[in-house]
Scaffold this active site. Structure first.
Site, PDB file in Angstrom:
ATOM      1  N   CYS A 332       0.784  -1.232   0.000  1.00 39.59           N
ATOM      2  CA  CYS A 332       0.000   0.000   0.000  1.00 39.59           C
ATOM      3  C   CYS A 332       0.824   1.293   0.000  1.00 39.59           C
ATOM      4  CB  CYS A 332      -1.018  -0.002   1.133  1.00 39.59           C
ATOM      5  SG  CYS A 332      -0.515  -0.820   2.638  1.00 39.59           S
ATOM      6  N   ARG A 361       7.429 -11.020   5.168  1.00 42.37           N
ATOM      7  CA  ARG A 361       7.010 -10.811   6.551  1.00 42.37           C
ATOM      8  C   ARG A 361       7.763 -11.777   7.451  1.00 42.37           C
ATOM      9  NH1 ARG A 361       0.413 -10.073   5.710  1.00 42.37           N
ATOM     10  NH2 ARG A 361       0.587  -8.322   4.252  1.00 42.37           N
ATOM     11  N   GLN A 379       1.243 -10.903  -3.290  1.00 36.55           N
ATOM     12  CA  GLN A 379      -0.087 -10.502  -2.835  1.00 36.55           C
ATOM     13  C   GLN A 379      -0.787  -9.747  -3.958  1.00 36.55           C
ATOM     14  OE1 GLN A 379      -0.354  -7.776   0.598  1.00 36.55           O
ATOM     15  NE2 GLN A 379      -1.732  -9.271   1.500  1.00 36.55           N
ATOM     16  N   ASP A 381      -2.747  -7.306  -4.547  1.00 37.21           N
ATOM     17  CA  ASP A 381      -3.327  -6.090  -3.994  1.00 37.21           C
ATOM     18  C   ASP A 381      -4.015  -5.255  -5.059  1.00 37.21           C
ATOM     19  OD1 ASP A 381      -3.044  -5.751  -1.246  1.00 37.21           O
ATOM     20  OD2 ASP A 381      -0.917  -5.323  -1.414  1.00 37.21           O
ATOM     21  N   HIS A 383      -5.482  -0.992  -4.901  1.00 37.34           N
ATOM     22  CA  HIS A 383      -5.784   0.191  -4.097  1.00 37.34           C
ATOM     23  C   HIS A 383      -6.659   1.101  -4.940  1.00 37.34           C
ATOM     24  CE1 HIS A 383      -2.070  -1.451  -2.299  1.00 37.34           C
ATOM     25  NE2 HIS A 383      -2.775  -1.257  -1.205  1.00 37.34           N
ATOM     26  N   LYS A 462     -12.559  -3.652   8.057  1.00 39.45           N
ATOM     27  CA  LYS A 462     -12.413  -4.491   6.872  1.00 39.45           C
ATOM     28  C   LYS A 462     -13.520  -5.528   6.784  1.00 39.45           C
ATOM     29  CE  LYS A 462      -9.238  -7.709   9.186  1.00 39.45           C
ATOM     30  NZ  LYS A 462      -8.032  -8.546   9.052  1.00 39.45           N
ATOM     31  N   HIS A 508      -8.186  -0.764   0.295  1.00 37.17           N
ATOM     32  CA  HIS A 508      -7.193  -1.820   0.094  1.00 37.17           C
ATOM     33  C   HIS A 508      -7.993  -3.099  -0.116  1.00 37.17           C
ATOM     34  CE1 HIS A 508      -4.021   0.483   2.503  1.00 37.17           C
ATOM     35  NE2 HIS A 508      -5.144   1.055   2.876  1.00 37.17           N
TER      36      HIS A 508
END
Length: 640
Positions: A332, A361, A379, A381, A383, A462, A508
């Site tokens: 992000c 991570r 991932q 993602d 946005h 979320k 997100h």
């Protein structure tokens, strides 16, 4: 007193009543099924007396709180059985967990799974004794003295860590007493369907500097049929284990040189790339534009985003030219920099930026689990930058997209709305607006959901999607997070219709989540038998003998020209063996070619779905398979 029930109805009583009495007043069936209660959000025993206006829920095994009370009682029964069999054993902790319970035990006798029959037999005796579980309280010093006399050092240590004025609750069942906050069942008689599952080592309090204890895992249900169904599901899960299948099907591997860092093999890359091709297709259709951001950015960026303060323990960091950098755990902040790289007008919004970004991570080694929990993953993602008026429509668009994807693979899903956590940033006003935006979108779409209080991201609430796989397990994958904070922290802007500068709102969202994890889930969901469009090898050509290899290669080349992924098995093996091998490799179609096929320009088709499908013209077969691939159809298997 007025008692408000969870359906919103109100019952009035002229005298104090226990939760069990209230359950009996509602229905005898509910009273028989009741495991615990909840008073104004606090879980309590069924014996708890209500003497004031309040909200009351009667919890059964169908409720998480009821299930926890039931299985926590089973943990106490197991601990009591262990103490009866091995009086010198010392007890540590024994909570309920998602799929059962465990108890950590320090015993001078080495406990193994071979001891399970004896422990289970003793547990059955305790159940038959119908021992009442009675709660009582002691002061901190009284509790310490109580457990010192019983020579239970782990209980004493736990109590000493509590405040001086703490009131300690204990539960007694016959000759056994344990330190416990509860709640528990009324008696031991209800826990009739249980099984001890496995044994493991566990450091006391999770600290490797402390003593290693023996952890016994078990599970418990209200009915033997449900217990047996769970055991059967576990056996099926073992067969479907993606780590086992990934190795057998040559999809991916792990190496001791990189724990938690997956290697994708050629067939695994075909699977991964096919999945990503589909992802790109549907995102282009939905108006997303794809970007790519760096894998490493400086500390200042992560301080601005809030990750340095809220997520640093999960980030890998390094120093370059005396400056702190972090390998990105999320995409992000990079997406924010892309948005800010040029001015924007309200006419451009919503702007949907999609990225399949490689993130890292720091996961503890004990948490690593095949592709399900890794230290680096891609991932998917996206946005979305938008105006306040666009919030609900954009959320609904994302929900529809995620639903379409999951339905393609045959997943059902459950929806969870997660609200503001304690470790969060931003104003109450922003959080209320964001949470209501998510809630209203779900309700406008008539979607059922549950609320998970306090489990949102640190920057916003979320919606999480929990997939239900082929054998009933759930997996959290897709998520939609509504964020007012990052646009503020990065001072993102757009020019509104009034000519003034405004702050965009940001979504997100991920669809697959971790691509690696999603592949692991798909592997187990399909037991390695991927739909034809997704299978690394879609067709395998099997010449009966080397005399027909030339015709086999003719068939192979025609398949390749048609864009079908195919291989040929020209080993000097019997055709039955070749067919079994191809089936073990989960190949959707096997084309047997021999004298009759060569003479007539045909192929003999065997499939994973129907077995022997007879002889067909090659062109006809190619057209059928191409159509199956194009439509991403899922054929059901009708053979054992």
């Amino acid at each position: 007193m007025k008692v408000t029930l969870k359906d919103g109805s109100v019952r009035e009583y002229t005298e104090a009543k226990s939760i069990l009495d209230i359950a009996k007043d509602l229905s005898e069936g509910l009273a028989r099924a009741a495991c615990a209660g909840e008073v104004d959000g606090e879980r309590v025993d069924l014996r708890t007396v209500v003497d004031r206006d309040c909200c009351v829920s009667v919890l059964t095994f169908a409720d998480k709180g009821g299930k926890d009370a039931f299985r926590h009682t089973a943990a106490h029964i197991m601990a009591q059985a262990v103490k009866r069999l091995y009086p010198n054993a010392k007890l540590a902790i024994g909570p309920s967990i998602d799929d059962g319970f465990y108890y950590d035990i320090d015993s001078d006798k080495t406990l193994t799974s071979e001891d399970f029959p004896a422990i289970e037999a003793e547990m059955k005796k305790i159940v038959k004794e119908n021992l009442a579980l009675e709660r009582f309280e002691l002061s901190r010093e009284e509790a310490i003295c109580f457990f010192e006399k019983k020579d239970e050092p782990y209980k004493v240590e736990l109590i000493r860590d509590l405040p001086e004025d703490a009131v300690i609750s204990l539960y007694r069942q016959g000759d056994f007493t344990d330190l416990c906050a509860g709640p528990h069942l009324m008696s031991t008689k209800s826990v009739k369907a249980f099984r001890l599952m496995k044994i493991a080592g566990a450091y006391w309090r999770g600290n490797e500097k402390n003593k290693m204890l023996t952890r016994i895992y078990g599970t418990a249900y209200t009915k033997n049929a449900d217990l047996e169904a769970y055991v059967t599901m576990l056996e099926e899960a073992k067969k479907r284990d993606h780590r086992k299948l990934g190795k057998e099907l040559n999809l991916f591997m792990f190496s001791e040189e990189g724990p938690g860092f997956p290697f994708f093999l050629p067939k695994g890359m075909v699977l991964k790339n096919t999945l990503m091709q589909y992802w790109r297709e549907i995102h282009e259709r939905e108006g997303y534009v794809e970007i790519s951001t760096p894998v490493m950015l400086n500390r200042h960026l992560w301080e601005t985003s809030g990750h340095w303060d809220h997520y640093k323990e999960n980030m890998y960091t390094t120093v370059i030219d005396d400056e702190d950098f972090a390998i990105k755990p999320m995409n992000c902040p990079g997406g924010m920099l892309v948005y800010k790289s040029q001015p924007h007008s309200y006419r451009e919004l919503p702007l949907r930026l999609a990225e399949v970004g490689l993130v890292h991570r720091h996961e503890k080694s004990g948490a690593l689990h095949g592709l399900m929990r890794v230290r680096c993953f891609n991932q998917d993602d996206a946005h979305i930058f938008m105006t306040p008026e666009q919030i609900r429509d954009e959320i609904k668009g994302v929900v529809r997209l995620i639903s379409e994807v999951y339905q393609l693979f045959g997943f059902r899903y459950l929806i969870e709305l997660s609200t503001r956590p304690e470790d969060s940033m931003g104003s109450d006003e922003d959080w209320d607006m964001a949470t209501n935006g998510l809630r209203e979108a779900l309700e406008e779409m008539n979607l059922e959901y549950i609320v998970n209080e306090g489990d949102g991201a640190f920057y916003g609430p979320k919606i999480d999607f929990h997939l239900v796989d082929a054998i009933g397990r759930t997996w959290q994958c897709g998520t939609i997070q509504l964020d007012f904070q990052l646009p503020q922290r990065f001072e993102a802007e757009y020019i509104g219709a009034d000519g003034e500068m405004h702050r965009p709102i940001m979504i997100h969202r991920v669809c697959f989540g971790s691509i690696e994890r999603f592949i692991g889930i798909l592997t187990e969901h399909f037991a390695g038998k991927f739909p034809t469009w997704l299978a690394p090898v879609q067709v395998k050509v099997l010449p009966i003998s080397d005399k027909y290899s030339e015709y086999g290669y003719h068939v192979l080349n025609r398949l390749k020209e048609a864009g079908i992924r195919c291989e040929i098995d020209e080993r000097a093996e019997k055709i039955g063996y070749k067919i079994r091998e191809a089936r073990n490799e989960r190949v959707p179609y096997m084309l047997v070619v021999g004298q009759k096929e060569e003479e007539n320009g045909l192929i003999s088709v065997r499939s994973r779905f129907e077995g022997d499908e007879g002889q067909k013209e090659l062109n006809s077969f190619i057209d059928d398979v191409k159509d199956e691939i194009r439509t991403r159809a899922r054929r059901e298997e009708n053979i054992e």
